[in-house]
Enzyme design. Structure first.
Site, PDB file in Angstrom:
ATOM      1  N   CYS A 122       0.796  -1.050   0.074  1.00 22.63           N
ATOM      2  CA  CYS A 122       0.139   0.087   0.062  1.00 22.63           C
ATOM      3  C   CYS A 122       0.774   1.467   0.064  1.00 22.63           C
ATOM      4  CB  CYS A 122      -1.035   0.154   1.201  1.00 22.63           C
ATOM      5  SG  CYS A 122      -2.022  -1.631   1.387  1.00 22.63           S
ATOM      6  N   HIS A 249      -2.962   6.912   2.533  1.00 25.09           N
ATOM      7  CA  HIS A 249      -3.389   5.660   1.992  1.00 25.09           C
ATOM      8  C   HIS A 249      -4.773   5.345   2.537  1.00 25.09           C
ATOM      9  CE1 HIS A 249      -4.249   1.576   1.064  1.00 25.09           C
ATOM     10  NE2 HIS A 249      -3.866   1.111   2.492  1.00 25.09           N
ATOM     11  N   ASN A 283     -10.388   0.127   0.181  1.00 25.92           N
ATOM     12  CA  ASN A 283      -8.956  -0.068   0.236  1.00 25.92           C
ATOM     13  C   ASN A 283      -8.443  -0.609  -1.101  1.00 25.92           C
ATOM     14  OD1 ASN A 283      -6.161  -0.798   0.711  1.00 25.92           O
ATOM     15  ND2 ASN A 283      -6.508  -1.216   2.949  1.00 25.92           N
TER      16      ASN A 283
END
Length: 327
Positions: A122, A249, A283
């Site tokens: 990520c 993120h 996500n």
């Protein structure tokens, strides 16, 4: 001994264009509740997600990367012939060989150039942006296309409530080019690292399913990532008050809000715009930061010239951040 010749260096790098794509299929919390023991309120309370996008079986990670990359090149006012390096940040390729970068570069008409994949999970987009900026500054490259692309649905156990409610698919891209003068520099130094002692908290199991220790990652992110963001600001010679946009993120809305709260306690302005793309995108790992910026730009929440602080974190546990000026 003769001295070696080096390429002409640039003052630094800047962002020239952005692009992003998502699958058409929207999966709501109610859709998931028909399969597993959960409900809309439970998911929203824990991670802040209301819906996410999931690609069909025919859509490949490389397809999304190519579409987002082509949009970023067009947005930068360039043609594929202007791109001399492609970096794809990803951790979800179905096979490591061949890499995604060479395939997607060919699909958008970029040939005979450097093309490599980068896996920092990520944090991948921040790592890719840092590498690209240094390549441009050193003269190794002039225009670098950095793409974060993930098809996490290929790695999900849809009966595992701890992961299937969180992760999703998509791609986001940026084109970086040279800053002709020091005053034009638009990408700050990267602040990065890895907490290898926590590597077991996120990984792929023996059945090729993504697993994570959610509470351990949450505790780590809410305590360790704000200092990394501050380090990125310090490296760029800025303070929290200089930041217009915060783009962490998009892992969990509670983590995003915790980072924003800590930055405000350090002097960030009340009008700081904070990315919350996770609410409707989930996500998407390395795609989440460029996708969030592109969505905010499309919604009119950010403007060209805004100073953005981006910070990624995920499996590894890898982390990285930098200051960028939005194109």
């Amino acid at each position: 001994m003769s001295s070696l010749r080096l390429a002409p260096a640039a003052a630094g790098a800047r962002l020239l264009g952005l692009g992003s794509v998502q699958p058409d299929t929207v999966v709501t919390n109610d859709d998931l509740a028909r399969r597993i023991d959960t409900n809309d309120q439970w998911i929203r309370d824990r991670v802040g997600i209301r819906s996410r996008r999931i690609a069909d079986e025919k859509t490949l990670l490389v397809d999304m990367a190519a579409d987002a990359g082509a949009l970023a090149v067009e947005d930068a006012g360039l043609t594929p012939a202007d791109i001399d390096t492609v970096i794809v940040a990803t951790c979800t390729m179905p096979n490591p060989i061949p890499n995604a970068a060479a395939q997607m570069a060919d699909r958008i008409g970029v040939n005979g150039i450097g093309a490599m994949d980068l896996n920092a999970a990520c944090a991948g987009f921040c790592y890719g942006t840092g590498v690209a900026a240094d390549m441009i500054r050193s003269g190794t490259a002039r225009h670098v296309l950095v793409v974060g692309s993930e098809k996490l649905s290929d790695w999900l156990d849809m009966d595992d409530r701890s992961v299937c409610i969180i992760f999703a698919d998509g791609a986001g891209a940026a084109v970086l080019g040279p800053a002709e003068t020091p005053e034009d520099v638009g990408v700050g130094p990267v602040a990065w690292g890895a907490a290898g002692d926590l590597v077991s908290t996120i990984g792929i199991d023996e059945k090729n399913y993504l697993r994570q220790e959610g509470q351990a990652v949450f505790r780590w992110a809410t305590t360790k990532i704000a200092p990394i963001a501050m380090e990125a600001l310090d490296k760029a010679g800025l303070t929290p008050a200089d930041v217009d946009v915060l783009v962490p993120h998009q892992a969990n809305l509670r983590i995003v809000e915790a980072i924003a709260k800590k930055l405000r306690s350090q002097g960030a302005r009340d009008d700081l715009v904070v990315a919350d793309d996770i609410v409707h995108s989930g996500n998407t790992s390395s795609a989440s930061i460029p996708m969030a910026i592109d969505h905010m730009r499309g919604a009119g929440r950010v403007r060209s010239g805004d100073v953005a602080l981006i910070v990624g974190f995920g499996a590894g546990l890898s982390y990285g951040g930098q200051v960028v000026v939005l194109p």
